[in-house]
Enzyme design. Structure first.
Site, mmCIF file in Angstrom:
data_model
loop_
_atom_site.group_PDB
_atom_site.id
_atom_site.type_symbol
_atom_site.label_atom_id
_atom_site.label_comp_id
_atom_site.label_asym_id
_atom_site.label_seq_id
_atom_site.Cartn_x
_atom_site.Cartn_y
_atom_site.Cartn_z
ATOM 1 N N SER A 90 7.100 -8.347 -2.428
ATOM 2 C CA SER A 90 7.366 -7.266 -1.478
ATOM 3 C C SER A 90 6.227 -6.255 -1.412
ATOM 4 O O SER A 90 5.808 -5.855 -0.316
ATOM 5 C CB SER A 90 8.688 -6.568 -1.833
ATOM 6 O OG SER A 90 8.688 -6.125 -3.174
ATOM 7 N N ARG A 94 1.755 -18.539 -3.757
ATOM 8 C CA ARG A 94 1.848 -19.916 -4.247
ATOM 9 C C ARG A 94 2.842 -20.757 -3.446
ATOM 10 O O ARG A 94 2.775 -21.985 -3.471
ATOM 11 C CB ARG A 94 2.250 -19.915 -5.727
ATOM 12 C CG ARG A 94 1.269 -19.172 -6.635
ATOM 13 C CD ARG A 94 1.720 -19.260 -8.082
ATOM 14 N NE ARG A 94 0.976 -18.386 -8.972
ATOM 15 C CZ ARG A 94 -0.176 -18.703 -9.550
ATOM 16 N NH1 ARG A 94 -0.731 -19.882 -9.294
ATOM 17 N NH2 ARG A 94 -0.784 -17.861 -10.361
ATOM 18 N N TYR A 125 11.381 -11.634 0.984
ATOM 19 C CA TYR A 125 11.289 -10.343 0.305
ATOM 20 C C TYR A 125 11.462 -9.133 1.222
ATOM 21 O O TYR A 125 11.937 -8.091 0.776
ATOM 22 C CB TYR A 125 9.941 -10.234 -0.417
ATOM 23 C CG TYR A 125 9.816 -11.188 -1.576
ATOM 24 C CD1 TYR A 125 10.769 -11.215 -2.593
ATOM 25 C CD2 TYR A 125 8.747 -12.065 -1.655
ATOM 26 C CE1 TYR A 125 10.653 -12.085 -3.658
ATOM 27 C CE2 TYR A 125 8.621 -12.949 -2.726
ATOM 28 C CZ TYR A 125 9.585 -12.950 -3.727
ATOM 29 O OH TYR A 125 9.475 -13.815 -4.779
ATOM 30 N N GLY A 146 2.017 4.531 -7.834
ATOM 31 C CA GLY A 146 2.748 5.682 -7.328
ATOM 32 C C GLY A 146 4.209 5.342 -7.109
ATOM 33 O O GLY A 146 4.653 4.232 -7.408
ATOM 34 N N LYS A 183 6.950 3.859 -16.953
ATOM 35 C CA LYS A 183 8.160 4.363 -16.294
ATOM 36 C C LYS A 183 9.195 3.260 -16.090
ATOM 37 O O LYS A 183 10.400 3.544 -16.000
ATOM 38 C CB LYS A 183 7.821 5.043 -14.964
ATOM 39 C CG LYS A 183 7.034 4.177 -13.978
ATOM 40 C CD LYS A 183 7.889 3.303 -13.098
ATOM 41 C CE LYS A 183 7.057 2.362 -12.263
ATOM 42 N NZ LYS A 183 7.864 1.448 -11.437
ATOM 43 N N ASP A 193 6.627 8.667 -9.824
ATOM 44 C CA ASP A 193 7.133 7.298 -9.966
ATOM 45 C C ASP A 193 8.343 7.264 -10.901
ATOM 46 O O ASP A 193 9.295 6.503 -10.677
ATOM 47 C CB ASP A 193 6.014 6.406 -10.513
ATOM 48 C CG ASP A 193 6.189 4.943 -10.122
ATOM 49 O OD1 ASP A 193 7.190 4.617 -9.454
ATOM 50 O OD2 ASP A 193 5.327 4.127 -10.484
#
Length: 338
Positions: free
Chosen positions: A14, A35, A52, A137, A192, A245
């Site tokens: 995505s 792939r 996605y 980000g 994170k 983030d």
């Protein structure tokens, strides 16, 4: 943007798809390498990554391919958006395929298993002659695809690289800021993910808003404490790639890591959770690596230790969270500017 560039994006998930489409929408020709041959064909025929990002229209200047040599032939800039476990393998393949002046930018938020290397370190080791940078980000790909205003940070050693990536990606709904602290920007993006799992567990346990605020700030303290030991500037964590983030991934059901924690908190086994996911939740891989490295360096990280106990020592979720939430720290803000 006055100049047009030939760009390759390696990784058809995505985020790779949405970054490639923004670059193409800004007037550049983009080769998206993935792939899966069927997905590549669908992208080229219907201009949509239905697996996605269904419903997200892809620019006609973006073309998908499964041939890596074709993807990177004669390009000026390469964005690498593959999982951290595959990053070195893919970068190694680039050695014989690209010129020394080709710019390589990492989009990967993770840490390499075994070496505890950040993606910029892998780029330096495997492509020492190529200029490099990292982008990170609060960037949930689905929201970017929907046109919601988002922002990211490009970090490199050179102002010219930051300016070039800014021009490639900056548009009305995707804003680009600059940094020279590659380690700090990368660590924010990687660490994170671990705390997003914790936040998901907390949500399943019905945490109140006050508790969530405490969890986020203690997470930020742990991240910045570890960053200092890695040579990063802790002040970087006050920006988009740190607290920005962290807040997004610790509060959104669009975050894969948050969803993992939510399912864990509801009692679902980890193997079952991961088996149902179609993309990697990097926080799972990062957790064990981070715990081992923090122990080796003697960095105090009680939240990481607690989550590790839940996932790998099979301690009851409620008991571990009770221990973590009642462990007081002597200091609130634990870092100073350098």
């Amino acid at each position: 943007m006055s100049d047009s560039y030939a760009v390759a994006v390696l990784g058809g998930g995505s985020f790779g798809t949405v970054i490639g489409n923004i670059v193409a929408g800004n007037g550049n020709h983009v080769q998206l390498w993935l792939r899966n041959a069927g997905r590549a064909q669908t992208i080229n025929e219907s201009h949509e990554n239905t697996d996605y990002l269904p419903g997200y229209s892809l620019d006609h200047k973006l073309r998908a391919t499964t041939d890596l040599q074709e993807a990177v032939s004669a390009v000026d800039i390469i964005f690498v958006a593959v999982p951290s476990q595959s990053f070195r393998e893919v970068v190694l393949e680039l050695r014989s395929l690209i010129a020394a002046n080709t710019l390589v930018i990492s989009l990967t938020k993770g840490i390499e298993p075994g070496s505890f290397s950040l993606m910029s370190q892998i780029l330096l080791e495997e492509l020492p002659d190529n200029p490099r940078g990292v982008l990170s980000g609060p960037n949930l790909a689905g929201e970017i695809a929907a046109g919601k205003v988002s922002a990211s940070v490009i970090a490199s050693d050179l102002r010219s690289i930051n300016s070039l990536v800014h021009d490639l990606l900056h548009c009305n709904s995707f804003l680009i800021y600059s940094s020279h602290d590659m380690f700090g920007v990368e660590l924010g993006g990687a660490l994170k993910n671990v705390y997003a799992i914790l936040a998901g567990v907390g949500a399943a346990l019905g945490f109140g808003e006050n508790t969530v605020g405490m969890l986020l700030t203690r997470s930020l303290a742990e991240m910045s404490r570890f960053a200092v030991h890695m040579g990063a500037n802790p002040m970087t964590f006050l920006g988009l790639s740190g607290v920005g983030d962290l807040v997004v991934t610790c509060s959104s059901a669009l975050s894969r890591n948050y969803r993992v924690g939510l399912a864990l908190g509801k009692g679902q086994p980890l193997e079952e959770i991961l088996g149902e996911m179609d993309q990697v939740a990097e926080g799972i891989n990062t957790l064990g690596l981070l715990k081992a490295e923090a122990d080796r360096r003697g960095v105090h990280m009680p939240l990481v230790k607690g989550l590790y106990a839940i996932l790998y020592e099979h301690r009851p979720v409620v008991d571990v969270f009770d221990d973590m939430m009642h462990t007081e720290e002597a200091q609130d803000v634990e870092f100073v500017t350098r």
